[in-house]
Each structure stands twice: as C-alpha cells, then as structure tokens.
Design a protein around this motif. Sequence first.
Motif, PDB file in Angstrom:
ATOM      1  N   LEU A   1       0.700  -1.181   0.097  1.00  8.44           N
ATOM      2  CA  LEU A   1       0.001  -0.130  -0.027  1.00  8.44           C
ATOM      3  C   LEU A   1       0.889   1.118   0.114  1.00  8.44           C
TER       4      LEU A   1
ATOM      5  N   ASP B   1      -3.901   6.279  -2.880  1.00  2.34           N
ATOM      6  CA  ASP B   1      -5.098   5.608  -3.343  1.00  2.34           C
ATOM      7  C   ASP B   1      -4.657   4.233  -4.084  1.00  2.34           C
TER       8      ASP B   1
ATOM      9  N   VAL C   1      -3.094   0.430  -4.922  1.00  2.00           N
ATOM     10  CA  VAL C   1      -2.405  -0.819  -4.260  1.00  2.00           C
ATOM     11  C   VAL C   1      -1.377  -1.543  -5.348  1.00  2.00           C
TER      12      VAL C   1
ATOM     13  N   LEU D   1     -10.343  -8.072  -1.233  1.00  2.00           N
ATOM     14  CA  LEU D   1     -10.788  -6.719  -0.780  1.00  2.00           C
ATOM     15  C   LEU D   1     -12.443  -6.682  -0.681  1.00  2.00           C
TER      16      LEU D   1
ATOM     17  N   LEU E   1     -13.758   3.483   0.618  1.00  2.00           N
ATOM     18  CA  LEU E   1     -12.509   3.036   0.983  1.00  2.00           C
ATOM     19  C   LEU E   1     -11.542   3.926   0.732  1.00  2.00           C
TER      20      LEU E   1
ATOM     21  N   ILE F   1      -7.652   4.496   1.114  1.00  2.00           N
ATOM     22  CA  ILE F   1      -6.376   3.802   1.014  1.00  2.00           C
ATOM     23  C   ILE F   1      -5.134   4.761   1.156  1.00  2.00           C
TER      24      ILE F   1
ATOM     25  N   ILE G   1      -5.563   0.278   4.703  1.00  2.00           N
ATOM     26  CA  ILE G   1      -6.903   0.518   4.222  1.00  2.00           C
ATOM     27  C   ILE G   1      -7.891   0.674   5.279  1.00  2.00           C
TER      28      ILE G   1
END
Length: 246
Positions: free
Chosen positions: A141, A145, A147, A208, A225, A227, A232
């Motif tokens: 992460l 925002d 991944v 997720l 969500l 991030i 998260i």
Amino acid sequence: MFDQPGMGEEALNKVAEIGLASQLDEVENLDVDIKTDPLKLIQGEVDSVNIDGDGLVMQRDLRVEELDMQMSSVAINPLSVALGKIELTKPTEASVRAILTEADINRAFNSDYVRQQLQQQQIHVDGQLVTVDAQQVDFRLPGEDKVALNASILLRETGETHQVAFSAVPRVSASGQTVTLENVEHGDKEELSPELTQALIEETSEILNLSNFDLEGMTLRINNLQIEAGKITLQAQAHVEQIPSG
C-alpha cells in the motif's frame, strides 16, 4: 439507578462476545458493549450495541487490525436471553469501520486458500499454453489511493521464475458489494501474460470484497474505501438480521 452495567447488560455482552468469537478463526481482543436497562430489556428494547475488536481473523485467513460496529434501537426477544442467545425480532442497521494493514492483506494473499487459487493456472505465454504457480505474492500500500502487487511466478514446463508486477486504484461498485481495480499500470514494459495479470487482479479484488467480512446474519455494504500508505480503512453499513450466538 442504571448507571452501572446491570446483570442484564453484562449477560448480554458475554453472550454476544462468545457468539461473535465463534464466527472467527482468531481473536486478539473483542469487546461488546450493550446498553439497556432491566425495564426495557423485559420489553425487548436495547438502546445500543457497540462491538470493538482488534486482530480479528475472518474467513480465508483475512485478518482485520481494527473493527468497530455500532447499532442503535435494537429489538430483541427477551426470552432468548434466558437461553443464552440474542435473537433480533426485526433486522437493524449498523455502521462499520474496519482497518486492514499491508501485513494483513499479505497474510491473506499467502494463505493456503489463496495460494491454491493461484496454483496450476493454465495461461498462454508466447502463444503456448503453460501451467504456472504463484510462488510468493508481495502486496503493498504505497499511498496515493493505490495498491501494488509483485508476484513470483513459476512456469512448470520450463522451471523458469518470472516477476509479475502492477499497481492499481481500487474502486467500490455502485452496489457497495464488490471492489474492482482500475487504472492498472504494469511494472514491466512487457507482460508475461495478460491472463495471468488478470487472474492476480481478480484475486486482489476478491480479497478486498466485503463478502469476506460477512458474519452469520450480517451483510455489509461498502460506503467508502480509504487507502493510505500501509493501511486501508473501510467505512460500511451492515444489515443485521441476527447477532451470532455461540
């Protein structure tokens, strides 16, 4: 008169804690705080239910660093309490906040369940159908925002190991039930196989997805969500038809 938790509240708390813990593979800390008073309890009325958990391991070996769930105006069957259960007489809504760390999601990726999903995948590489196994998956992460994922892939036929890497932006579906990955950027200029990358993208989305967080009698819908680097944060609504009992 009812400032101190009464026997009714303490009994309810313990029943709910045992019931929820029975739904989980591991629990570091779980605290249920039910607010009511004896007169309301006789009528089946509960003012609020707050659930606070740390280090909860859900299905598919998905660990949640923190889980907070809040319900208000909960209607229960008062007779069920005497039987060691909390039976809702009508569904209720709950607000949910969950935090997953980078380590939590890596744990899920390298769990037996997910590793089996990523073994013996049949894909095309340079026009040839080959069998591949994911050896190691490194999920990150990085912030912004995004991944990011880097996987070591073994080609069974040749014994060669390749690296597959990509970053993407998770998006919540309109229904709030699923997460998809958008703006996928590949770490290498040449993909080993679009099929393999797609399989890894789908597995990331699956981990997720909130269906992994559903407990018996509870269905979650993601509102937001968030991030950040290393974690998260999920904000969700839960439709609760029953509180699990042990």
